[in-house]
Design a protein around this motif. Structure first.
Motif, PDB file in Angstrom:
ATOM      1  N   GLY A 168      51.361 -31.833  33.944  1.00 21.13           N
ATOM      2  CA  GLY A 168      49.982 -30.986  33.282  1.00 21.13           C
ATOM      3  C   GLY A 168      49.076 -30.898  34.554  1.00 21.13           C
ATOM      4  O   GLY A 168      48.699 -29.733  34.642  1.00 21.13           O
ATOM      5  N   ALA A 169      49.001 -31.874  35.465  1.00 21.38           N
ATOM      6  CA  ALA A 169      47.951 -31.408  36.533  1.00 21.38           C
ATOM      7  C   ALA A 169      48.292 -30.516  37.598  1.00 21.38           C
ATOM      8  O   ALA A 169      47.640 -29.441  37.964  1.00 21.38           O
ATOM      9  N   ASN A 181      53.507 -40.552  32.052  1.00 16.59           N
ATOM     10  CA  ASN A 181      52.957 -40.294  33.704  1.00 16.59           C
ATOM     11  C   ASN A 181      53.581 -38.793  34.073  1.00 16.59           C
ATOM     12  O   ASN A 181      53.046 -37.939  34.399  1.00 16.59           O
ATOM     13  N   LEU A 183      42.822 -30.920  31.952  1.00 16.57           N
ATOM     14  CA  LEU A 183      44.355 -30.173  32.114  1.00 16.57           C
ATOM     15  C   LEU A 183      44.827 -29.497  31.110  1.00 16.57           C
ATOM     16  O   LEU A 183      45.701 -28.747  30.903  1.00 16.57           O
ATOM     17  N   SER A 223      47.767 -43.688  33.235  1.00 15.02           N
ATOM     18  CA  SER A 223      47.793 -41.997  33.065  1.00 15.02           C
ATOM     19  C   SER A 223      47.009 -41.434  32.427  1.00 15.02           C
ATOM     20  O   SER A 223      46.238 -40.462  32.556  1.00 15.02           O
ATOM     21  N   VAL A 273      50.194 -35.955  25.133  1.00 15.50           N
ATOM     22  CA  VAL A 273      50.515 -36.745  25.746  1.00 15.50           C
ATOM     23  C   VAL A 273      50.131 -38.145  25.228  1.00 15.50           C
ATOM     24  O   VAL A 273      50.861 -39.275  25.390  1.00 15.50           O
ATOM     25  N   SER A 289      51.707 -46.109  32.259  1.00 18.16           N
ATOM     26  CA  SER A 289      51.289 -44.976  31.333  1.00 18.16           C
ATOM     27  C   SER A 289      49.736 -45.102  30.853  1.00 18.16           C
ATOM     28  O   SER A 289      49.183 -43.931  30.401  1.00 18.16           O
ATOM     29  N   LEU A 308      42.159 -35.741  32.249  1.00 17.65           N
ATOM     30  CA  LEU A 308      43.370 -35.351  31.404  1.00 17.65           C
ATOM     31  C   LEU A 308      42.875 -34.195  30.278  1.00 17.65           C
ATOM     32  O   LEU A 308      43.520 -33.317  30.348  1.00 17.65           O
ATOM     33  N   ARG A 352      54.221 -36.495  32.085  1.00 17.41           N
ATOM     34  CA  ARG A 352      53.551 -35.386  31.425  1.00 17.41           C
ATOM     35  C   ARG A 352      52.307 -35.101  32.158  1.00 17.41           C
ATOM     36  O   ARG A 352      51.929 -33.927  32.316  1.00 17.41           O
ATOM     37  N   VAL A 353      51.558 -36.218  32.319  1.00 16.97           N
ATOM     38  CA  VAL A 353      50.113 -35.835  32.980  1.00 16.97           C
ATOM     39  C   VAL A 353      50.385 -35.333  34.347  1.00 16.97           C
ATOM     40  O   VAL A 353      49.692 -34.522  34.605  1.00 16.97           O
ATOM     41  N   PHE A 411      47.355 -30.591  24.840  1.00 20.25           N
ATOM     42  CA  PHE A 411      47.931 -31.408  25.786  1.00 20.25           C
ATOM     43  C   PHE A 411      47.571 -32.758  25.614  1.00 20.25           C
ATOM     44  O   PHE A 411      48.484 -33.722  25.777  1.00 20.25           O
TER      45      PHE A 411
END
Lengths: 156, 942
Positions: free
Chosen positions: B815-816, B809, A36, A91, A48, A88, A33, B811-812, A44
């Motif tokens: 992003g990825a 999720n 990213l 994630s 998130v 989530s 993460l 968002r991730v 970011f």
């Protein structure tokens, strides 16, 4: 002087991260993460994670109210909430929370209200813990950015 | 049998009884006869003589002397008939009075029968009146009436108290008329001769003479009174076999009296021994049989129990095995997670300012960590394979580029060791095959890695051929080579890649050439062949990895594929490693439907070869005409039609070089040495380039150095070409490793252009050639072909829709994907996605969460597909519309799921999805999934 502060902050951040990894609170997904993060969205991760917290709080509230309901029968609903929660948390790499969700889901699949309550408490505890720690981490990083901002472009 | 026995017993009894009865009767009648004779004697000598010739003494003596004639009689006596009227005279005459049996003087009676003569044995009855005894009186009366011998009923005898009978004969005074009446007889009676039969001792004596005396019990009865049998001999209440008795009638000559002999066995029928033994044996046999049956039954039950137990144990063992594998898989996974943390942290640490020592430590830690991760991955692989969880992919991939990749991995190491590392893929191997590239790469990496590890000199050569009707000659050769180890000769030069001897001589030039030329010949007929080949869905490849390393000791060869078994313990000391690699390799090869085997000779080298089955790739699925472009690394096509000469003394090596050049589309000629090459050029020059005008000359370092006048020859090149206006061929040196001095020398000699370091790889060769030929507009990213840049290349500029209800999720994922250069749009539900995907749209792909409220991913996909089909149908009717995009609408939809285990791939496919990625995006995973769809589109488009 500034460099020293920056170093200390970085060390702090790393230590904290290492601790979180060590304790199995986070997993490598969190690192991914972090990777990213780029120029277009420097915040970011915290973005998130904040979304996650927001969602999580909602979910936790729902779960609690479901469980507190007198004629309690919302196992199905609970499952959906938990799935969301799990999704989530995996994630963002919040491993311990994900595991707590697993336990919770297992309890709800067995229709055990006591188990659910226990799991919910555990989940809430873990959630608060993670929230605190991550806030701490973000704070450090914030400071780092502030400290480093004057001199270097952001690392990583 | 028993009945038989009884009958026999009965017969024996009756015969014995009869025998005794007859004997007794005979003896009796003999005695009776003798008494009769005595009676006649008395009548003759006492009454017919006057005076009497007999007195007591004579009688006693005579009877005593003739007693043997009457063994049955205890004694005889003669009583005279005396009427009362004659009593006085008689008493006077004899000088005694008549006494009764009780030895009292007899009362007055009609007549008396006093004993006057008696045998000595019964002398006590002299002068006793026989008429005074009831029995005797009756007897006397009856005797004189009948004139025959008569018997009393049995009674106790006076002397011995034995049972006995008294026999009485009448003696008549005068001759009787021929048929006398009773009165006449009575009248004529003069006296009575009597004898006492001591029946008891008599029968005793008689029986004593006979055999079988003990066995039977004899009773003699007087049955004159049929209601009251009087016993004459034997005890009335004697035990015996009451069940069986035999009666024999006795005739003692007295018609008035009837006698009977009853015989019984003393003991109850002793059931016969045979019957007994038979019964016993039968019983024993029954017992044994029973026992055997019982034993058998018990045994069967036991065996069954054991069997069940074993089965259960087996199930448990298998379960345990699976559990072990699962445990390993889980644990490895669990270890991997923190290890990733450690590695990540180490990477972070290395980013910081560290002193050189610290950096060294951290780097060491990182290296170790990476090694550990590799090991864990291996264990995980193995565990996965054992647990049956490893699933192979089936995606199209380019074998050649994978081999090149693997080679590049090891190029550094092999260069350091001075090894030749080369790969050769037969032309017949299809460009693209369907299979699991990752696993194939793993196999090759393992094998080559091993080879590199254990090889200090010589070469490592990877070959890929299509396995088809294996050539028996080669096999035979291989056999002899394998079995007859003495084949090796010393100073021979081997036609292998590096000239060193290899373990498996199948790879030497002879057979290699055979394969290559055969293939070349077939090229002509390739059209036909291909049609035939296309028919079969799969292609079997034969891959061999040959090295000239230390080989595997003979004793260790059988356990090479056993996990954690290295050739010997010193191996791990010297070379490191755990020995798990080969076992995984074997598992993988077998999973891919192939076999792995090896030939190894210590100190010579090893050749591992395996077969594997890949699916043929349908051309249609790859987009039309751009198979070349579909490679993971695109080989530049700018060299097509160039001509090159390869100068190399070793044919195998030359073939490898040629293979790589050919892949770039370069026409290749091989020359054995520089001279030939030069002359070839010269010849061509003279014919003004009508045939081959080489653009490039590649010279192997060995060939260059070995030609003693190498440099001169090179000059010859220069000279010749200087004389012409043609473009000069570029001179390129091929070398495995090269020292600086050699490099200088090479430059001086004319290799000014460049040196290509081996191992050769098509892409590297291409890069060098670009540099040399100056054609190089260098393509971006060419040369650094790691995952993310490739992914970047794949995804760059693509418009991607991410559908997920979970904001985090979303968002991730966004992003990825953004990180790889994709333009991402998000939708938070299936419905929103449907809205966005109304045709026509501009999305290139869609990532779809499966678990969503209201409309889940499957349902959404189904609807999208429905929409597309409708649109396609319309389009087919009206072709103008589809001009912008592809012929048909088909949006690649990939499922996103957190539960990889539950997400059944099949289900995804069923509802129209094209693949899936597991949710926390992993780069590799994402790449594999995405590559399928975007590969076919050239990167350069973006």
């Amino acid at each position: 002087m500034m460099g020293l502060v920056a170093d200390r902050l970085r060390a702090d951040a790393n230590r904290l991260l290492a601790f979180l990894f060590n304790q199995g609170i986070l997993d490598e997904q969190f690192l991914q993460l972090q990777q990213l993060r780029d120029e277009s969205s420097p915040n970011f991760v915290s973005e998130v994670v904040n979304i996650h917290f927001h969602e999580s709080e909602k979910l936790l509230r729902n779960l609690r109210s479901l469980l507190m309901d007198r004629e309690f029968s919302g196992y199905n609903k609970m499952g959906i909430h938990l799935n969301q929660f799990m999704g989530s948390s995996s994630s963002i790499g919040a491993k311990r929370i994900r595991n707590a969700c697993f336990a919770f889901r297992a309890a709800s699949e067995q229709n055990s209200r006591a188990g659910c309550l226990r799991a919910l408490e555990l989940l809430e505890h873990d959630y608060c813990f993670l929230k605190n720690k991550l806030h701490e981490l973000f704070q450090i990083q914030q400071q780092r950015v502030l400290a480093a901002g004057a001199r270097y472009p952001m690392q990583n | 049998m028993d009945a038989d026995n009884k009958v026999r017993r009965k017969e024996v009894l009756s015969s014995m009884c009869e025998q005794r009865a007859r004997m007794l009767q005979d003896q009796f009648s003999v005695s009776v006869n003798h008494v009769h004779a005595l009676a006649i004697l008395v009548s003759t000598f006492h009454y017919d003589k006057d005076p009497s010739a007999i007195d007591q003494d004579t009688f006693a003596e005579y009877t005593a002397r003739t007693a043997f004639e009457r063994p049955l009689l205890s004694g005889v006596a003669y009583a005279e008939r005396v009427k009362h009227s004659e009593r006085e005279k008689f008493e006077r005459q004899h000088d005694w009075t008549i006494k009764t049996m009780k030895r009292e003087p007899s009362p007055i009676r009609d007549e008396y029968a006093p004993v006057i003569f008696s045998q000595e044995t019964v002398s006590y009855i002299e002068s006793l009146d026989m008429m005074s005894g009831e029995e005797d009186r009756e007897n006397i009366l009856r005797a004189r009436a009948t004139g025959k011998a008569v018997l009393t009923s049995p009674f106790r005898l006076l002397g011995s108290h034995h049972l006995g009978v008294v026999l009485t004969f009448p003696v008549y005074k005068s001759k009787l008329p021929s048929k006398p009446t009773v009165e006449e007889r009575i009248e004529a009676t003069a006296g009575y001769l009597g004898g006492a039969f001591d029946v008891e001792s008599l029968v005793e004596y008689l029986l004593g003479q006979l055999a079988g005396n003990q066995a039977i019990l004899v009773n003699v009865y007087d049955i004159t009174n049929s209601s009251d049998h009087l016993i004459m001999y034997g005890h009335q209440n004697q035990d015996g076999d009451l069940a069986l008795l035999h009666e024999s009638q006795l005739d003692f000559g007295d018609p008035f009296r009837k006698h009977q002999m009853i015989c019984r066995y003393h003991q109850k029928a002793t059931t016969s021994w045979t019957a007994l033994t038979t019964a016993f044996l039968f019983f024993v046999i029954c017992l044994l049989v029973g026992y055997i049956l019982y034993g058998a039954a018990i045994h069967i039950v036991k065996v069954e129990d054991d069997f069940h137990e074993m089965q259960e144990l087996m199930v448990r063992a298998e379960a345990a095995d699976v559990a072990k594998s699962q445990f390993l898989a889980t644990v490895s996974h669990e270890i991997r997670t923190p290890m990733n943390g450690i590695l990540g942290m180490l990477a972070l640490l290395l980013d910081t300012d560290l002193s050189s020592t610290q950096r060294d430590y951290a780097q060491t830690a990182q290296v170790c960590g990476k090694a550990l991760i590799t090991l864990i991955n291996e264990v995980l692989d193995r565990a996965k394979i054992e647990a049956g969880k490893l699933e192979l992919e089936t995606v199209p991939f380019d074998l050649r580029s994978i081999l090149d990749d693997v080679l590049s991995l090891f190029s550094e190491k092999s260069r350091n060791k001075g090894l030749e590392l080369a790969v050769f893929v037969s032309d017949k191997v299809p460009e693209m095959v369907m299979g699991d590239p990752g696993r194939f790469r793993q196999i090759i990496t393992n094998l080559v890695g091993n080879s590199v590890k254990f090889t200090e000199r010589g070469h490592i050569f990877v070959e890929v051929h299509v396995a088809e009707n294996p050539k028996p000659i080669d096999d035979a050769k291989a056999e002899t080579c394998l079995n007859g180890g003495a084949l090796i000769s010393g100073g021979r030069r081997f036609n292998t890649l590096s000239g060193y001897e290899a373990a498996d001589e199948r790879n030497s030039w002879d057979s290699f050439q055979h394969l290559v030329t055969a293939k070349a010949l077939q090229d002509d007929a390739s059209v036909k062949m291909e049609v035939a080949d296309e028919a079969s869905q799969s292609v079997t490849l034969m891959v061999s990895v040959e090295d000239t390393g230390i080989g595997i000791p003979l004793i260790a060869q059988h356990r090479v594929f056993t996990p954690f078994m290295q050739a010997d313990s010193s191996t791990s000391r010297n070379y490191g490693g755990t020995g798990i690699g080969l076992s995984i390799t074997k598992c993988l090869v077998e999973l891919m439907g192939g076999h792995i085997s090896f030939i190894s000779r210590p100190q010579v080298g090893s050749t591992f070869s395996f077969t594997t089955v890949f699916g043929r790739c349908e051309k249609a699925s790859l987009g039309v005409g751009d198979t070349k472009k579909s490679n993971a690394e695109d080989l530049p096509s700018g060299f097509r039609g160039l001509k090159a000469i390869v100068v190399d003394g070793k044919p195998v090596r030359a073939a490898v070089t040629r293979y790589h050049l050919k892949r770039l589309g370069i026409l290749v000629e091989v020359a054995n040495n520089v001279k030939i090459a030069a002359s070839a050029c010269g010849k061509n020059d003279s014919s003004c380039g009508s045939k081959i005008q080489p653009d490039i000359v590649l010279v192997e370092k060995d060939s260059w150095l070995s030609g003693e006048d190498g440099s001169m020859n090179l000059r010859m090149f220069d000279w010749k070409h200087n004389g012409h206006m043609f473009k000069l061929p570029k001179l390129i040196l091929l070398a495995t490793n090269i020292t600086n001095a050699e490099l200088e020398k090479a430059k001086a000699a004319g290799f000014a252009d460049t040196t290509i370091m081996k191992p050769l790889r098509a892409s590297m060769v291409a890069a060098c050639l670009q540099q040399v030929l100056g054609t190089g507009k260098r393509q971006p990213g060419n040369g650094m072909l790691n995952g993310s840049s490739v992914l970047g290349g794949l995804l760059c500029g693509k418009k991607i829709l991410v559908v997920d209800d979970n904001m985090v999720n979303r968002r991730v994922a966004a992003g990825a994907l953004k990180k790889f250069g994709a333009a991402v749009e998000c939708a938070e539900s299936g419905k929103a996605a449907l809205k966005l995907l109304q045709l026509p749209h501009s999305f290139d792909a869609c990532f779809m969460d499966i678990q969503m409220p209201e409309m889940d991913g499957f349902e959404a996909t189904r609807r999208i597909r429905m929409m597309e089909t409708r649109a396609n149908e319309q389009m087919n009717g009206d072709t103008d519309q589809g001009s912008v995009r592809k012929d048909e609408w088909h949006l690649p939809i990939l499922a996103m799921t957190a539960d990889v285990i539950h997400a059944t791939y099949d289900e995804c496919l069923k509802c129209g999805m094209d693949g899936y990625v597991s949710k926390p995006f992993e780069e590799e995973n994402l790449y594999q999934a995405v590559a399928k769809f975007f590969k076919t589109k050239p990167v350069s488009d973006s």
